[in-house]
Motif scaffolding. Structure first.
Motif, short mmCIF file in Angstrom:
data_model
loop_
_atom_site.label_atom_id
_atom_site.label_comp_id
_atom_site.label_asym_id
_atom_site.label_seq_id
_atom_site.Cartn_x
_atom_site.Cartn_y
_atom_site.Cartn_z
N PHE A 37 2.82 4.36 -8.12
CA PHE A 37 2.78 4.39 -6.67
C PHE A 37 3.46 5.66 -6.18
O PHE A 37 4.24 6.28 -6.91
CB PHE A 37 3.51 3.16 -6.10
CG PHE A 37 2.83 1.86 -6.45
CD1 PHE A 37 3.01 1.28 -7.70
CD2 PHE A 37 2.00 1.23 -5.54
CE1 PHE A 37 2.37 0.10 -8.05
CE2 PHE A 37 1.35 0.05 -5.87
CZ PHE A 37 1.54 -0.51 -7.12
N ARG A 38 3.16 6.04 -4.95
CA ARG A 38 3.82 7.22 -4.39
C ARG A 38 4.11 7.01 -2.91
O ARG A 38 3.42 6.25 -2.25
CB ARG A 38 2.97 8.48 -4.59
CG ARG A 38 1.66 8.49 -3.82
CD ARG A 38 0.84 9.72 -4.20
NE ARG A 38 -0.45 9.76 -3.52
CZ ARG A 38 -1.40 10.65 -3.76
NH1 ARG A 38 -1.20 11.59 -4.68
NH2 ARG A 38 -2.53 10.62 -3.08
N GLN A 39 5.12 7.72 -2.46
CA GLN A 39 5.48 7.67 -1.04
C GLN A 39 5.83 9.07 -0.59
O GLN A 39 6.83 9.64 -1.03
CB GLN A 39 6.64 6.71 -0.79
CG GLN A 39 6.94 6.49 0.67
CD GLN A 39 7.81 5.29 0.91
OE1 GLN A 39 8.45 4.75 0.01
NE2 GLN A 39 7.84 4.82 2.15
N ARG A 45 4.22 3.64 1.23
CA ARG A 45 3.97 3.68 -0.21
C ARG A 45 2.54 3.27 -0.49
O ARG A 45 2.04 2.29 0.07
CB ARG A 45 4.94 2.74 -0.93
CG ARG A 45 4.91 2.85 -2.43
CD ARG A 45 6.02 2.05 -3.07
NE ARG A 45 7.34 2.57 -2.69
CZ ARG A 45 8.48 2.15 -3.23
NH1 ARG A 45 8.46 1.21 -4.18
NH2 ARG A 45 9.63 2.63 -2.83
N TYR A 94 6.64 6.40 -8.20
CA TYR A 94 7.32 5.26 -8.80
C TYR A 94 6.38 4.54 -9.76
O TYR A 94 5.18 4.44 -9.51
CB TYR A 94 7.73 4.25 -7.73
CG TYR A 94 8.63 4.77 -6.66
CD1 TYR A 94 8.10 5.36 -5.51
CD2 TYR A 94 10.02 4.65 -6.75
CE1 TYR A 94 8.91 5.84 -4.51
CE2 TYR A 94 10.85 5.12 -5.75
CZ TYR A 94 10.29 5.71 -4.63
OH TYR A 94 11.12 6.17 -3.64
N SER A 107 1.46 -2.66 -3.68
CA SER A 107 2.87 -2.49 -4.02
C SER A 107 3.66 -3.78 -3.86
O SER A 107 4.55 -4.06 -4.68
CB SER A 107 3.49 -1.38 -3.17
OG SER A 107 3.42 -1.68 -1.80
#
Length: 123
Positions: A37-39, A45, A94, A107
């Motif tokens: 995952f990315r934010q 996210r 993440y 998420s």
């Protein structure tokens, strides 16, 4: 207790590559649903890629063909190979894991999370 530790982030120029790693405690990756995952700054996210024993491999459309998620069960490590990176890929990345199936790229469906690794892509 499941522990996940990411590494491999860094700063690259547009078009560059990075490989993120997520080391897991114990031999869980062969049976757990896992994902990256990315934010990004000011963003929510989002799920980048996932491997789920029920639904298989899934990618966010903007990374399909550029990113590859994989597992090395012998090393208890999850990877995200990122090629042709773009400035919009800049984010904290993440890894996540959950013992249940059908987690996909949602998420909120994951219980176990790493601390994150920063990826910065400059133009």
């Amino acid at each position: 207790q499941v522990q996940l530790v990411e590494s491999g982030g860094g700063s690259v120029q547009t078009g560059g590559s990075l490989r993120l790693s997520c080391a897991a405690s114990g031999s869980i990756l062969s049976t757990y649903s896992v994902g990256w995952f990315r934010q990004g700054p000011g963003k929510e996210r989002e799920g980048v890629a996932s491997i789920d024993r029920a639904s298989g491999t899934n990618y966010e459309p903007s990374v399909k063909g550029r990113f590859t998620i994989s597992i090395d069960n012998a090393k208890n490590t999850l990877y995200l190979q990122m090629n042709s990176l773009k400035p919009e890929d800049t984010a904290m990345y993440y890894c996540a894991a959950d013992s249940r199936a059908w987690r996909g790229r949602i998420s909120s469906a994951y219980i176990h999370w790493g601390q994150g690794t920063q990826v910065t892509v400059s133009s």
